[in-house]
Design a protein around this motif. Structure first.
Motif, PDB file in Angstrom:
ATOM      1  N   ALA A  19      -3.079  -7.575  54.283  1.00  0.00           N
ATOM      2  CA  ALA A  19      -2.287  -7.550  53.050  1.00  0.00           C
ATOM      3  C   ALA A  19      -2.737  -8.669  52.118  1.00  0.00           C
ATOM      4  O   ALA A  19      -3.212  -9.720  52.563  1.00  0.00           O
ATOM      5  N   LEU A  20      -2.562  -8.430  50.832  1.00  0.00           N
ATOM      6  CA  LEU A  20      -2.831  -9.416  49.799  1.00  0.00           C
ATOM      7  C   LEU A  20      -1.534  -9.685  49.044  1.00  0.00           C
ATOM      8  O   LEU A  20      -0.832  -8.749  48.656  1.00  0.00           O
ATOM      9  N   LEU A  21      -1.217 -10.959  48.857  1.00  0.00           N
ATOM     10  CA  LEU A  21      -0.055 -11.354  48.074  1.00  0.00           C
ATOM     11  C   LEU A  21      -0.529 -12.144  46.861  1.00  0.00           C
ATOM     12  O   LEU A  21      -0.907 -13.303  46.991  1.00  0.00           O
ATOM     13  N   PRO A  22      -0.557 -11.516  45.665  1.00  0.00           N
ATOM     14  CA  PRO A  22      -0.925 -12.267  44.463  1.00  0.00           C
ATOM     15  C   PRO A  22       0.141 -13.323  44.150  1.00  0.00           C
ATOM     16  O   PRO A  22       1.337 -13.038  44.221  1.00  0.00           O
ATOM     17  N   VAL A  23      -0.304 -14.508  43.834  1.00  0.00           N
ATOM     18  CA  VAL A  23       0.614 -15.610  43.511  1.00  0.00           C
ATOM     19  C   VAL A  23       0.166 -16.226  42.192  1.00  0.00           C
ATOM     20  O   VAL A  23      -0.989 -16.645  42.053  1.00  0.00           O
ATOM     21  N   GLY A  24       1.072 -16.260  41.234  1.00  0.00           N
ATOM     22  CA  GLY A  24       0.704 -16.776  39.924  1.00  0.00           C
ATOM     23  C   GLY A  24       1.673 -17.822  39.428  1.00  0.00           C
ATOM     24  O   GLY A  24       2.173 -18.660  40.186  1.00  0.00           O
ATOM     25  N   SER A  25       1.952 -17.753  38.142  1.00  0.00           N
ATOM     26  CA  SER A  25       2.850 -18.708  37.506  1.00  0.00           C
ATOM     27  C   SER A  25       3.247 -18.153  36.144  1.00  0.00           C
ATOM     28  O   SER A  25       2.564 -17.281  35.599  1.00  0.00           O
ATOM     29  N   VAL A  58      -3.020  -3.585  51.971  1.00  0.00           N
ATOM     30  CA  VAL A  58      -1.755  -3.533  51.241  1.00  0.00           C
ATOM     31  C   VAL A  58      -1.743  -4.639  50.183  1.00  0.00           C
ATOM     32  O   VAL A  58      -2.100  -5.789  50.471  1.00  0.00           O
ATOM     33  N   VAL A  59      -1.335  -4.284  48.962  1.00  0.00           N
ATOM     34  CA  VAL A  59      -1.184  -5.277  47.894  1.00  0.00           C
ATOM     35  C   VAL A  59       0.296  -5.398  47.556  1.00  0.00           C
ATOM     36  O   VAL A  59       0.925  -4.441  47.105  1.00  0.00           O
ATOM     37  N   ALA A  60       0.857  -6.567  47.814  1.00  0.00           N
ATOM     38  CA  ALA A  60       2.270  -6.812  47.568  1.00  0.00           C
ATOM     39  C   ALA A  60       2.514  -7.112  46.087  1.00  0.00           C
ATOM     40  O   ALA A  60       1.584  -7.466  45.353  1.00  0.00           O
TER      41      ALA A  60
END
Length: 243
Positions: A19-25, A58-60
């Motif tokens: 899985a990939l969890l994009p984290v930004g701001s 999986v892309v969260a």
């Protein structure tokens, strides 16, 4: 496989533990780039990485608010404490792992998140039923990484390629003129500035005019290659608490 657009029944059939969890701001990026720059860029890299990888991934949904109090002087910036941020990310990874997606890459787009993501990844991998590792896209683009600023050529270029409608091209001169050449106010190896408005008038660091959609395409390709290599490397690693 995008969790936001798939049904639960389709996801129940997903044969993957990646899985990939994009984290930004949500923070200022000068007068020319949107407050969601870091989130948009992280999403773009995660989505392309999942598309490019040979097996399903999986892309969260992205984490849109991060550790960004250093930009508090600029309207619209949102932030959370490092402890809240780490707990929230850990909970999301636990949720993913509960469905069998227990090898998670945290695809990061914001420099202020880096230390917290490294720390929480260690906590997850040592103590939870998962393996997690942080990946910051702008540190994975070869020699281009030396141009990383804030709202500068790298972030602007990726947006110009992936989300061109969000960039105010007519404000690039203004962005460059009111920005600074480097991050912080340094003395004796110490950054004396805690907030970005102490050293940049409009929040920009670097010259966004050195960016382009063509450069953004190159950056996306380089970041994607690095992310795919990382997925390959972690795919066979054991997940679960370490003794």
């Amino acid at each position: 496989m995008d969790l936001q657009t798939e049904t639960w029944t389709d996801m129940a059939d997903a044969e993957t533990d990646l899985a990939l969890l994009p984290v930004g701001s949500t923070e200022q990026h000068g007068p020319h780039a949107p407050l969601g720059t870091d989130t948009l860029d992280a999403e773009a890299v995660a989505e392309r990485g999942a598309e490019r990888y040979d097996d399903p991934v999986v892309v969260a949904p992205p984490v849109p608010v991060g550790v960004a109090e250093e930009h508090r002087a600029f309207t619209g910036t949102l932030w959370t404490s490092e402890s809240t941020f780490r707990s929230y990310v850990r909970d999301i990874v636990r949720s993913l792992a509960s469905h069998g997606w227990d090898h998670v890459v945290l695809v990061n787009g914001h420099g202020g998140n880096i230390d917290a993501l490294r720390e929480v990844s260690g906590t997850i991998t040592r103590h939870d039923e998962a393996f997690a590792v942080p990946f910051t896209w702008f540190n994975a683009v070869g020699d281009h990484s030396t141009d990383m600023g804030h709202g500068g050529p790298l972030e602007t270029s990726l947006l110009q390629h992936t989300n061109p409608e969000t960039v105010h091209e007519d404000r690039l001169d203004e962005a460059a003129d009111g920005g600074s050449d480097g991050w912080g106010e340094w003395q004796s190896g110490v950054n004396l500035a805690f907030d970005s408005d102490e050293f940049t008038e409009n929040g920009v660091v670097g010259d966004p005019r050195e960016g382009s959609a063509e450069r953004g395409e190159t950056l996306l390709e380089l970041a994607t290659e690095s992310l795919v290599d990382l997925l390959d490397e972690i795919a066979d690693r054991p997940a679960g608490p370490r003794s």
